[in-house]
Design an enzyme around this catalytic site. Structure first.
Site, PDB file in Angstrom:
ATOM      1  N   ILE A  36       0.725  -1.206  -0.065  1.00 12.69           N
ATOM      2  CA  ILE A  36       0.007  -0.013  -0.148  1.00 12.69           C
ATOM      3  C   ILE A  36       0.676   1.375   0.158  1.00 12.69           C
ATOM      4  O   ILE A  36       0.575   2.047  -0.617  1.00 12.69           O
ATOM      5  CB  ILE A  36      -1.052  -0.210   1.268  1.00 12.69           C
ATOM      6  CG1 ILE A  36      -2.028  -1.114   1.060  1.00 12.69           C
ATOM      7  CG2 ILE A  36      -1.516   1.325   1.386  1.00 12.69           C
ATOM      8  CD1 ILE A  36      -2.879  -1.141   2.353  1.00 12.69           C
ATOM      9  N   ASP A  82      15.153   1.364  10.743  1.00 15.57           N
ATOM     10  CA  ASP A  82      14.267   0.732  11.275  1.00 15.57           C
ATOM     11  C   ASP A  82      13.452   1.624  12.163  1.00 15.57           C
ATOM     12  O   ASP A  82      13.992   2.249  12.999  1.00 15.57           O
ATOM     13  CB  ASP A  82      14.754  -0.437  12.395  1.00 15.57           C
ATOM     14  CG  ASP A  82      13.901  -1.094  12.971  1.00 15.57           C
ATOM     15  OD1 ASP A  82      12.666  -0.803  13.534  1.00 15.57           O
ATOM     16  OD2 ASP A  82      14.040  -2.390  13.289  1.00 15.57           O
ATOM     17  N   LYS A 142       8.480  12.506  15.471  1.00 15.79           N
ATOM     18  CA  LYS A 142       9.649  13.419  16.060  1.00 15.79           C
ATOM     19  C   LYS A 142      10.827  14.018  15.407  1.00 15.79           C
ATOM     20  O   LYS A 142      11.352  14.880  15.077  1.00 15.79           O
ATOM     21  CB  LYS A 142      10.159  12.401  17.234  1.00 15.79           C
ATOM     22  CG  LYS A 142       9.254  12.357  18.616  1.00 15.79           C
ATOM     23  CD  LYS A 142       8.961  13.642  19.394  1.00 15.79           C
ATOM     24  CE  LYS A 142      10.248  13.967  19.948  1.00 15.79           C
ATOM     25  NZ  LYS A 142       9.971  15.231  21.099  1.00 15.79           N
ATOM     26  N   SER A 159      -3.388   3.246   9.119  1.00 16.07           N
ATOM     27  CA  SER A 159      -4.091   2.775  10.028  1.00 16.07           C
ATOM     28  C   SER A 159      -4.856   1.406   9.620  1.00 16.07           C
ATOM     29  O   SER A 159      -4.373   0.802   8.747  1.00 16.07           O
ATOM     30  CB  SER A 159      -4.973   3.698  11.069  1.00 16.07           C
ATOM     31  OG  SER A 159      -5.350   3.087  12.238  1.00 16.07           O
ATOM     32  N   LYS A 177      -2.850   0.426  16.311  1.00 13.24           N
ATOM     33  CA  LYS A 177      -3.545   1.452  15.659  1.00 13.24           C
ATOM     34  C   LYS A 177      -4.516   2.437  16.060  1.00 13.24           C
ATOM     35  O   LYS A 177      -4.646   3.387  15.824  1.00 13.24           O
ATOM     36  CB  LYS A 177      -4.344   0.430  14.273  1.00 13.24           C
ATOM     37  CG  LYS A 177      -3.339  -0.259  13.520  1.00 13.24           C
ATOM     38  CD  LYS A 177      -2.323   0.715  12.714  1.00 13.24           C
ATOM     39  CE  LYS A 177      -1.793  -0.170  11.688  1.00 13.24           C
ATOM     40  NZ  LYS A 177      -0.526   0.459  11.085  1.00 13.24           N
TER      41      LYS A 177
END
Length: 294
Positions: A36, A82, A142, A159, A177
């Site tokens: 996706i 990662d 962040k 989500s 989620k």
């Protein structure tokens, strides 16, 4: 007997939106090497943006970056990192800014999932999904936020609809989620005064993806998901990509803090991936319907 409507396949976003609406913009996408998120990245690039795709497998990223650049005519930077490691994400952001000079759009799409009942789910398995989905989203925010404040940019968090109700065998991703949705809402409120938007796309079952392959039941007892979709067909990655282009476009400049399920309406006819209650009474009875964790 009257025939049901089956929604046609989705059009490409370029059939609706101008090709240059993202010219000069830069996308940073975690999980962009496949599925996706790769389709979301391609759609944004087709409208003029350059992109950086982030993931753990460099060979997959490099191959995907070459494909995306060839398909769109714009640049795609593969960056190995990662999302559970804040330092690596910060370095990925620095490489992106060094290459392109800015970041305008961020897709928080790195995710992990598999089927397991609570009684069989290990603490490590639960923790791993929380770390990838929830902490990975937080770490991405962040690392990129200063740059999105500078560009008055926009976040999209990928989500799911699983946590809208209780979904057996999905406690780990439901918890993760739900936290992502809540994080996006707070981000929208806190960063709106800085010109930053944040929204959520919640895909339903999307055919041909790794996630669908992991989570759909196998065998003769498996259900045909498309038959339970009010619009009559499986989801397609282009369905998600088209919403992505809209939400990043100037047409959505007054939309923030929202959740957009993209599932053809199937959430309202909730079907389960495994037989209920058999799958929770006797988990061993459905093991052949579950693809092993990848």
């Amino acid at each position: 007997m009257p025939q049901r409507h089956v929604e046609p396949a989705p059009v490409d976003s370029t059939a609706v939106f101008k090709n240059d609406i993202f010219k000069g913009k830069v996308l940073f996408c975690t999980g962009g090497g496949s599925g996706i998120c790769k389709a979301m990245t391609e759609a944004v690039m087709r409208h003029g943006a350059h992109a950086a795709i982030v993931g753990r497998k460099l060979d997959r990223l490099q191959a995907s970056a070459e494909e995306l650049a060839a398909a769109t005519g714009n640049q795609c930077l593969p960056v190995q990192a990662d999302v559970r490691n804040p330092k690596l994400l910060q370095e990925a952001v620095a490489k992106t800014v060094e290459k392109f000079g800015r970041i305008d759009f961020v897709i928080c799409g790195a995710a992990g999932n598999f089927l397991a009942p609570i009684s069989k789910l290990s603490e490590n398995g639960f923790r791993t999904v929380i770390e990838i989905d929830t902490l990975g989203t937080y770490n991405t925010i962040k690392a990129t936020l200063p740059h999105l404040r500078a560009s008055k940019g926009s976040y999209i968090h990928v989500s799911a609809t699983l946590h809208y109700r209780g979904t057996p065998y999905q406690v780990h991703v439901s918890a993760a989620k739900a936290a992502v949705d809540a994080t996006s809402a707070v981000l929208a409120v806190e960063e709106g005064p800085h010109g930053v938007r944040s929204n959520v796309i919640a895909p339903g079952p999307i055919a041909g993806t790794e996630g669908m392959d992991r989570l759909s039941a196998k065998g003769p007892a498996a259900q045909d998901y498309a038959s339970f979709v009010p619009l009559g067909r499986d989801g397609d990655v282009r369905d998600i990509a088209n919403v992505t282009v809209f939400l990043f476009s100037d047409a959505a400049r007054f939309i923030t803090g929202q959740i957009f399920p993209v599932d053809g309406g199937c959430e309202h006819l909730r079907t389960l991936p495994l037989p209920y209650p058999e799958s929770v009474v006797d988990p061993e009875a459905v093991t052949k319907m579950i693809k092993p964790r990848l």
